[in-house]
Design an enzyme around this catalytic site. Structure first.
Site, PDB file in Angstrom:
ATOM      1  N   SER A 176       0.817  -1.213   0.000  1.00 40.78           N
ATOM      2  CA  SER A 176       0.000   0.000   0.000  1.00 40.78           C
ATOM      3  C   SER A 176       0.852   1.265   0.000  1.00 40.78           C
ATOM      4  O   SER A 176       0.408   2.313  -0.440  1.00 40.78           O
ATOM      5  CB  SER A 176      -0.932  -0.016   1.206  1.00 40.78           C
ATOM      6  N   LYS A 177       2.088   1.139   0.467  1.00 45.01           N
ATOM      7  CA  LYS A 177       2.920   2.353   0.557  1.00 45.01           C
ATOM      8  C   LYS A 177       3.510   2.760  -0.794  1.00 45.01           C
ATOM      9  O   LYS A 177       4.020   3.843  -0.962  1.00 45.01           O
ATOM     10  CB  LYS A 177       4.052   2.133   1.573  1.00 45.01           C
ATOM     11  N   ARG A 178       3.459   1.873  -1.752  1.00 45.45           N
ATOM     12  CA  ARG A 178       4.105   2.157  -3.031  1.00 45.45           C
ATOM     13  C   ARG A 178       3.233   3.064  -3.882  1.00 45.45           C
ATOM     14  O   ARG A 178       2.025   3.111  -3.706  1.00 45.45           O
ATOM     15  CB  ARG A 178       4.334   0.856  -3.791  1.00 45.45           C
TER      16      ARG A 178
END
Ligand code: GLU
Length: 463
Positions: free
Chosen positions: A233-235
């Site tokens: 999700s952080k990408r």
């Protein structure tokens, strides 16, 4: 017993990599055991789902090579069946209608919040025996009040929960639609599913589902809950098959190999063909611990697959990408040769297409650094003379081209690079390409000569 597993995505509009891995694990499990892999579309959430989103599921699975068996089951087409099962459970006293309003439920939740540390229904309607004429209502499951629910997960081991901690969950919503929790059991029974392999976010749901199996007098299937994939999700970009496929120029084998290894291992082996994965995959070897997504590793695995995938397959992957880039190519010997050459130099499918562009399209400009390094006052004469020699060559073959150029360089007491690099710049637009014999051979005799002469003009214009 024939193994029957299913992949049951909700059509969200994209195939999350976690979901793709669930599909892959199920498919591998089915193929490993000579069983069946069923596709079920969980499309009862009318507001959210569109046909385009369903198509994304089909397209992603097809691209990954995860063929399913038999017809696709659509939950939206089975509403009557869910109602039938719900009615049966109500008649047997295992489920009940509940007409508590949303406001009442909210108020109860608020009142309970200091004494109960989770939100659950207070079972007001459990023993009221409300009939279908009780106004707007839902149907709830009568959860046992005592004892505990326990199952032996194929991945996580034994998991137990007290019934006290389970809710009288909703089976049918007030709009008549079944909840996931209910439909999943009705469908898995109808499909005679033997093993349910899915993400660990469903572990808690499993207790509700097992209670439902028992209420229906059926044996639950075996369950296996795969760990989560962390760090997606952080990408930037969507964490989906479609995004990574395009952005990283992935081969299906590259993605499959990488996500299979993310949470599953087989000794220290890293690279598997699909057949090898089918042979080696054992659900018991899936880790309990969550996996960390590592884009660098994905890129590396994909590159290894690029080198070993059968050439005809590689051709089938790149032809549409060439088309997208405005280049028409046909499958066949010539393309296979081009791909054999390019695949060892490229890291992914996108690079194969961009790296092969020079074969089809003459350079419009020349790379400044290449020109500065390899063009000089002698270049116009050199390129024209080389074009003369190339034109005369009878034997159009990479080795013959290379031999001719060697002789050409020797006759001028030049090193091969002093001929090959200006020639590359002229033909490709930049002094980087596969071997000079191959480069010229692929471009073709007439076209290569034309490009040499055009670059000679350009070199002349530099003064
Ligand atoms: N539609 C559910 C999901 O996508 C299916 C879960 C299950 O496999 O039971 O999470």
């Amino acid at each position: 017993m024939t193994v029957r597993v299913r992949f049951a995505p909700s059509p969200t509009g994209f195939m999350h990599l976690g979901n793709a891995r669930t599909a892959l694990f199920n498919w591998l499990f089915a193929r490993h055991h000579g069983g069946e892999f069923i596709l079920r579309i969980e499309d009862t959430d009318r507001e959210r789902h569109t046909e385009a989103a369903v198509q994304v599921i089909y397209d992603s699975l097809k691209w990954m090579g995860l063929n399913w068996d038999g017809p696709v089951l659509r939950q939206s087409e089975r509403l009557a069946i869910y109602h039938e099962v719900a009615e049966k459970l109500i008649a047997e006293g295992k489920a009940y209608r509940c007409n508590c309003t949303r406001e009442e439920l909210e108020a109860k939740k608020e009142a309970m919040k200091d004494t109960v540390n989770r939100s659950c229904y207070d079972r007001t309607c459990r023993d009221k025996n409300l009939g279908p004429d009780c106004g707007t209502h839902v149907v709830r499951f009568k959860m046992p009040l005592e004892g505990e629910s326990s199952f032996d997960d194929m991945i996580q081991g034994k998991i137990t929960k007290s019934y006290k901690d389970l809710d009288d969950f909703i089976m049918i919503r007030s709009d008549g639609m079944p909840t996931y929790q209910f439909a999943v059991v009705v469908d898995d029974l109808a499909l005679q599913i033997t093993h349910v392999i899915r993400g660990s976010d469903h572990i808690d749901n499993t207790h509700d589902q097992i209670a439902l199996y028992h209420a229906l007098g059926k044996e639950p299937p075996r369950f296996g809950h795969a760990p989560r994939i962390l760090g997606l999700s952080k990408r930037k970009g969507s964490p989906s098959v479609e995004y990574y496929r395009e952005a990283l120029g992935l081969l299906p084998e590259g993605l499959n190999n990488y996500i299979a290894r993310l949470g599953w291992s087989h000794g220290n082996d890293e690279i598997f063909t699909m057949d090898e994965l089918v042979k080696a995959f054992d659900i018991c070897d899936v880790n309990q611990a969550n996996g960390q997504f590592d884009e660098e590793k994905l890129i590396w695995v994909n590159e290894q697959q690029l080198h070993i995938v059968p050439i005809e397959k590689l051709a089938s992957y790149v032809i549409p990408l060439f088309e997208k880039a405005g280049i028409h190519v046909e499958a066949g010997e010539w393309l296979n040769k081009l791909l054999e050459m390019m695949r060892m130099r490229a890291h992914n499918l996108n690079e194969i297409v961009s790296g092969s562009r020079f074969v089809f399209v003459a350079p419009e400009t020349y790379d400044e650094a290449s020109v500065a390094k390899h063009f000089n006052a002698d270049t116009p004469e050199l390129l024209n003379a080389l074009a003369d020699e190339l034109e005369k060559l009878d034997n159009w073959d990479p080795a013959a081209i290379e031999a001719m150029m060697k002789a050409f360089a020797e006759a001028r007491t030049l090193k091969m690079g002093k001929v090959a690099q200006p020639a590359r710049t002229a033909i490709v637009g930049i002094a980087q390409s596969p071997s000079i014999g191959d480069t010229i051979w692929f471009v073709g005799q007439k076209e290569a000569c034309a490009r040499l002469r055009k670059a000679a003009e350009y070199a002349k214009s530099l003064g």
